[in-house]
Structures are given as C-alpha cells and as structure tokens.
Design a protein around this motif. Structure first.
Motif, PDB file in Angstrom:
ATOM      1  N   MET A   1       0.822  -1.205   0.000  1.00 21.52           N
ATOM      2  CA  MET A   1       0.000   0.000   0.000  1.00 21.52           C
ATOM      3  C   MET A   1       0.856   1.255   0.000  1.00 21.52           C
ATOM      4  N   TYR A   2       1.892   1.285   0.825  1.00 23.08           N
ATOM      5  CA  TYR A   2       2.735   2.470   0.943  1.00 23.08           C
ATOM      6  C   TYR A   2       3.768   2.546  -0.190  1.00 23.08           C
ATOM      7  N   PHE A   3       4.095   1.409  -0.763  1.00 24.22           N
ATOM      8  CA  PHE A   3       4.937   1.438  -1.961  1.00 24.22           C
ATOM      9  C   PHE A   3       4.209   2.128  -3.113  1.00 24.22           C
ATOM     10  N   PHE A   4       2.948   1.805  -3.297  1.00 19.01           N
ATOM     11  CA  PHE A   4       2.143   2.478  -4.324  1.00 19.01           C
ATOM     12  C   PHE A   4       1.919   3.944  -3.973  1.00 19.01           C
ATOM     13  N   LEU A   5       1.786   4.234  -2.678  1.00 23.88           N
ATOM     14  CA  LEU A   5       1.596   5.618  -2.252  1.00 23.88           C
ATOM     15  C   LEU A   5       2.838   6.461  -2.551  1.00 23.88           C
ATOM     16  N   SER A   6       4.021   5.916  -2.301  1.00 19.01           N
ATOM     17  CA  SER A   6       5.246   6.656  -2.634  1.00 19.01           C
ATOM     18  C   SER A   6       5.388   6.845  -4.138  1.00 19.01           C
ATOM     19  N   SER A   7       4.954   5.857  -4.925  1.00 19.15           N
ATOM     20  CA  SER A   7       4.965   6.005  -6.387  1.00 19.15           C
ATOM     21  C   SER A   7       3.994   7.096  -6.827  1.00 19.15           C
ATOM     22  N   LEU A   8       2.842   7.160  -6.163  1.00 19.70           N
ATOM     23  CA  LEU A   8       1.876   8.217  -6.466  1.00 19.70           C
ATOM     24  C   LEU A   8       2.434   9.590  -6.107  1.00 19.70           C
ATOM     25  N   SER A   9       3.150   9.684  -4.993  1.00 20.25           N
ATOM     26  CA  SER A   9       3.757  10.959  -4.593  1.00 20.25           C
ATOM     27  C   SER A   9       4.819  11.395  -5.601  1.00 20.25           C
ATOM     28  N   PHE A  10       5.620  10.465  -6.069  1.00 19.51           N
ATOM     29  CA  PHE A  10       6.603  10.798  -7.105  1.00 19.51           C
ATOM     30  C   PHE A  10       5.916  11.293  -8.380  1.00 19.51           C
ATOM     31  N   THR A  11       4.802  10.669  -8.738  1.00 21.39           N
ATOM     32  CA  THR A  11       4.045  11.091  -9.919  1.00 21.39           C
ATOM     33  C   THR A  11       3.486  12.496  -9.739  1.00 21.39           C
ATOM     34  N   ASP A  12       2.991  12.805  -8.543  1.00 13.98           N
ATOM     35  CA  ASP A  12       2.462  14.139  -8.277  1.00 13.98           C
ATOM     36  C   ASP A  12       3.553  15.206  -8.380  1.00 13.98           C
ATOM     37  N   ILE A  13       4.728  14.909  -7.859  1.00 14.45           N
ATOM     38  CA  ILE A  13       5.859  15.843  -7.980  1.00 14.45           C
ATOM     39  C   ILE A  13       6.209  16.062  -9.450  1.00 14.45           C
ATOM     40  N   SER A  14       6.194  14.994 -10.232  1.00 15.56           N
ATOM     41  CA  SER A  14       6.563  15.086 -11.651  1.00 15.56           C
ATOM     42  C   SER A  14       5.551  15.901 -12.440  1.00 15.56           C
ATOM     43  N   ILE A  15       4.264  15.714 -12.157  1.00 16.51           N
ATOM     44  CA  ILE A  15       3.237  16.488 -12.865  1.00 16.51           C
ATOM     45  C   ILE A  15       3.390  17.977 -12.572  1.00 16.51           C
ATOM     46  N   SER A  16       3.581  18.319 -11.300  1.00 21.83           N
ATOM     47  CA  SER A  16       3.735  19.733 -10.937  1.00 21.83           C
ATOM     48  C   SER A  16       5.015  20.317 -11.526  1.00 21.83           C
ATOM     49  N   THR A  17       6.097  19.544 -11.546  1.00 19.13           N
ATOM     50  CA  THR A  17       7.367  20.026 -12.099  1.00 19.13           C
ATOM     51  C   THR A  17       7.287  20.209 -13.607  1.00 19.13           C
ATOM     52  N   THR A  18       6.420  19.490 -14.257  1.00 26.02           N
ATOM     53  CA  THR A  18       6.261  19.623 -15.706  1.00 26.02           C
ATOM     54  C   THR A  18       5.660  20.971 -16.095  1.00 26.02           C
ATOM     55  N   THR A  19       4.793  21.530 -15.270  1.00 20.96           N
ATOM     56  CA  THR A  19       4.043  22.726 -15.651  1.00 20.96           C
ATOM     57  C   THR A  19       4.418  23.980 -14.860  1.00 20.96           C
ATOM     58  N   ILE A  20       4.503  23.881 -13.532  1.00 20.82           N
ATOM     59  CA  ILE A  20       4.599  25.085 -12.703  1.00 20.82           C
ATOM     60  C   ILE A  20       5.920  25.842 -12.867  1.00 20.82           C
ATOM     61  N   PRO A  21       7.095  25.190 -12.896  1.00 25.81           N
ATOM     62  CA  PRO A  21       8.331  25.978 -13.049  1.00 25.81           C
ATOM     63  C   PRO A  21       8.358  26.849 -14.303  1.00 25.81           C
ATOM     64  N   LYS A  22       7.778  26.389 -15.397  1.00 17.80           N
ATOM     65  CA  LYS A  22       7.731  27.192 -16.616  1.00 17.80           C
ATOM     66  C   LYS A  22       6.844  28.418 -16.419  1.00 17.80           C
ATOM     67  N   VAL A  23       5.742  28.255 -15.671  1.00 18.85           N
ATOM     68  CA  VAL A  23       4.876  29.394 -15.380  1.00 18.85           C
ATOM     69  C   VAL A  23       5.629  30.430 -14.554  1.00 18.85           C
ATOM     70  N   LEU A  24       6.349  29.986 -13.531  1.00 15.20           N
ATOM     71  CA  LEU A  24       7.114  30.902 -12.685  1.00 15.20           C
ATOM     72  C   LEU A  24       8.204  31.614 -13.477  1.00 15.20           C
ATOM     73  N   LEU A  25       8.872  30.884 -14.373  1.00 16.52           N
ATOM     74  CA  LEU A  25       9.926  31.483 -15.197  1.00 16.52           C
ATOM     75  C   LEU A  25       9.369  32.541 -16.136  1.00 16.52           C
ATOM     76  N   ASN A  26       8.241  32.259 -16.758  1.00 15.24           N
ATOM     77  CA  ASN A  26       7.640  33.227 -17.680  1.00 15.24           C
ATOM     78  C   ASN A  26       7.193  34.497 -16.965  1.00 15.24           C
ATOM     79  N   ILE A  27       6.644  34.340 -15.757  1.00 12.50           N
ATOM     80  CA  ILE A  27       6.224  35.520 -15.011  1.00 12.50           C
ATOM     81  C   ILE A  27       7.439  36.331 -14.561  1.00 12.50           C
ATOM     82  N   GLU A  28       8.486  35.639 -14.121  1.00 11.59           N
ATOM     83  CA  GLU A  28       9.678  36.340 -13.632  1.00 11.59           C
ATOM     84  C   GLU A  28      10.392  37.084 -14.747  1.00 11.59           C
TER      85      GLU A  28
END
Length: 379
Positions: free
Chosen positions: A127-154
């Motif tokens: 259960m927690y192995f899948f949960l850690s995989s889900l957390s890694f996926t969530d970090i990856s999704i946010s890293t795919t989009t948000i840093p570019k938004v911050l860079l463009n605004i800056e």
C-alpha cells in the motif's frame, strides 16, 4: 441592274458584319485589358502565331497568389505564447506567489511521504509502496508545468519553444496517465487486503508490485508518445497564442491549420478507454470491498476496514471529479479564462492535496510523518 443589286447586298452584309464585330471587340477589351491579347483570344482569326490567353494568365496569377498566401499562413513554428491566467501586470505578482506556494507545498508534502515510506520499515508494505509512487508522480506532474509558469512571469516572457511545448505535452500525458493507472492498482491492492486478507502477502508480493508499477509506466509512455508524435504532423498558422498556462494538447490542436480529426479521435478514444478501464476496475474493487465490509459483524471491525480505504477513495474522487469538471467545462463554456481556472484545479490542486489526505486520514502515516519532520533540522 442585277449587278447593282448584288453589290448593294454585299455592302449591307459587310456593314452588318462590321457592326456586329465592333461590340465583340469592345467586350473583349473589357474582359482582356492586357495589351498582349491576341485576336485568337477574342474569337477572331489570328493574324500570327497564337499567344497565351488573358484568361489563362489571370488564372495563373490567382493560383500563384493563393500559393503565396498559403505559404504565409502555414509558417514554420519556432515558439508559442502562453497567455496564462491573466496578462494584467498588476496581477502577475499575485499569480507568481500563488503558483510558487502551491509548488512548494506539493513538493514538500510528497517528498515527506517518500521519505517516511523509505525510512520506516513498518511502512514497507504494498500500500505504501504504491503511495510513494503516487507521490513521485504528483511531484513530476507539478514540475512539468509550474516551473515554466514561474519562469515566464519572472522574465515577463510568455513564450515557449516548439520543442519545449511538445516535451511538456509528452510528460504531462505520461504522468497524468501514470496517476490514473496507479489509482486503479491501489484499488486492487485494497481489494485484495480486505477481501482476501489471508492471501494478501502471497498475492501482493514485491515482485508483482514492481511489475504493476512498471506496466503502468509502460502504458503511460506509449500513450504520451502517441499524442506527442501526432502533434509533430500538424502545421500551424500565424496565430500561435495558447490560452493556457501550459501547453494543453486540445488548445494546441485548435491552433493547427491541418485537419485535426485524427488527433481529436485519438484524444477522446484512447483517453476514454484508459480512464474507463481504470474507473471500472476501481468501481468493481470497491463494490467487492463494501460487500465484504458489510459482512463484518462488529462495528469497530467495519470502521477499521473502511478507514484503510478512506484516503484512497478521497484521492480517487478528487482526481476523477476534477477531471470530469474540466471536460464538462470545456464542452459547455468557450471562455478561455474559466477553462484555465478549471484546468488548474485538475493539474495542480489534486497533487497538492494528496499528501494532506493521506497524512490526515491515515493514523499510521500521520505518526511516521511527524517523526520524519522532527528528524529534519531545518523544519
């Protein structure tokens, strides 16, 4: 006398021919004002070798003009412009602070879950192995989009290169599909744990758990590459503004001058199949889980069994609920601003909320994360 009558008849015929020929020449001059028109073009006997007709020349000019216009509209794309949430300069600091806060909370919360699972031997369970995989996926999704938004605004530059846009589409689809598959895998894990508790450790062995994650990743990569390669076949016009804060595939296809039928069919067909299979698997798993929980005689036993599924069920409702709202909003409303806000709820908010859901509703995870926070000096 007969000779004179014949001469007068020939003279009248010649005059009628001349009178009839004058209007024809005037009409031909109106149709063919170019000086190089020949008598052959006017229907008259050619005095010399025939020359190209004016009508043919005008057709060639029109074809050449259309060809030049086509080359002008179908330009080679080097970059797109991301309009984002708002182009008002006064709102840019607020938007920057909002996205930065969401990204930091998402990053910190999911990293704490990964550290808690890896550092505590009591959490070395499927259960927690899948949960850690889900957390890694969530970090990856946010890293795919948000840093570019911050860079463009800056930098106050809303552009994104064509290659970056295609890569963003590829990674967004990869990790979005991976989260969809992981939620179905986690539902199967809960089904085995509650419906077959005595065989749980045998069925959900480490080898099977790793295979399930790798298989989900393989499906996600194939799914993302399919859409990314289909984007490469599109040609784009001069309008290259994407009314979004990241390269959303649907908005990119709308800018294309090519026929988007195949792309749209793939988006809705393949996405419906993948999401449909996952949702059906989750519904089946929870149908069996609820049936097993209702057969437990004690109330305390029912509560304990259901509490192990409550966190996952909340994440499932948040993920698919926001996705359903996004699809309904895009089909009902044509307002780009409202679609951007709703898409932000789907691509940003669930990834930030997942750590809170699991840490607050799971007592075991809550205690372990508290110990991890205490061990980290700067926290």
């Amino acid at each position: 006398m007969k000779l004179r009558q014949g001469w007068e008849q020939n003279l009248s015929v010649g005059q009628e021919t001349e009178i009839r020929r004058v209007p024809e020449q005037q009409a031909a001059e109106l149709l063919c004002p170019v000086s190089n028109c020949s008598n052959f073009d006017l229907g008259l006997p050619p005095p010399g070798p025939p020359r190209p007709s004016c009508l043919a020349s005008q057709t060639d000019l029109q074809a050449e003009s259309q060809h030049q216009c086509g080359n002008k509209n179908h330009s080679v794309v080097s970059e797109f412009d991301l309009v984002g949430l708002s182009d008002d300069p006064k709102l840019q600091p607020l938007i920057f602070s909002l996205f930065l806060s969401i990204y930091l909370v998402t990053l910190l919360g999911n990293l704490l879950i990964i550290l808690a699972v890896s550092m505590n031997s009591h959490l070395h369970k499927p259960m927690y192995f899948f949960l850690s995989s889900l957390s890694f996926t969530d970090i990856s999704i946010s890293t795919t989009t948000i840093p570019k938004v911050l860079l463009n605004i800056e930098t106050q530059d809303q552009s994104i290169t064509y290659s970056e846009c295609v890569m963003q589409i590829c990674f967004a689809f990869t990790f979005g599909c991976l989260e969809n598959c992981l939620l179905a895998v986690m539902a199967y894990d809960r089904y085995v744990a509650i419906c077959h508790p005595l065989r749980y450790t045998v069925i959900m062995n480490p080898h099977l758990c790793v295979l399930l994650v790798l298989f989900s990743l393989l499906i996600s990569i194939v799914y993302a590459l399919l859409h990314s390669l289909m984007v490469l076949r599109l040609s784009f016009c001069t309008e290259l503004e994407i009314p979004h804060f990241f390269c959303e595939l649907v908005e990119v296809i709308k800018l294309s001058c090519s026929d988007p039928l195949v792309n749209n069919i793939l988006i809705y067909l393949v996405s419906s199949i993948l999401a449909g299979v996952s949702v059906i698997g989750i519904i089946f798993s929870y149908t069996q889980i609820i049936s097993s929980i209702l057969r437990i005689p004690s109330t305390q036993g029912r509560y304990k069994a259901f509490s192990t599924c409550a966190s996952h069920l909340s994440v499932v409702c948040l993920f698919y609920g926001t996705g359903f709202v996004v699809n309904m909003s895009s089909s009902v409303s044509d307002s780009s601003s409202s679609n951007v806000v709703v898409s932000m709820m789907y691509i940003v908010i669930p990834q930030m909320m997942n750590p809170f859901i699991y840490s607050l509703r799971n007592q075991e995870m809550k205690g372990v994360m508290r110990n991890v926070i205490v061990r980290i000096p700067f926290l």
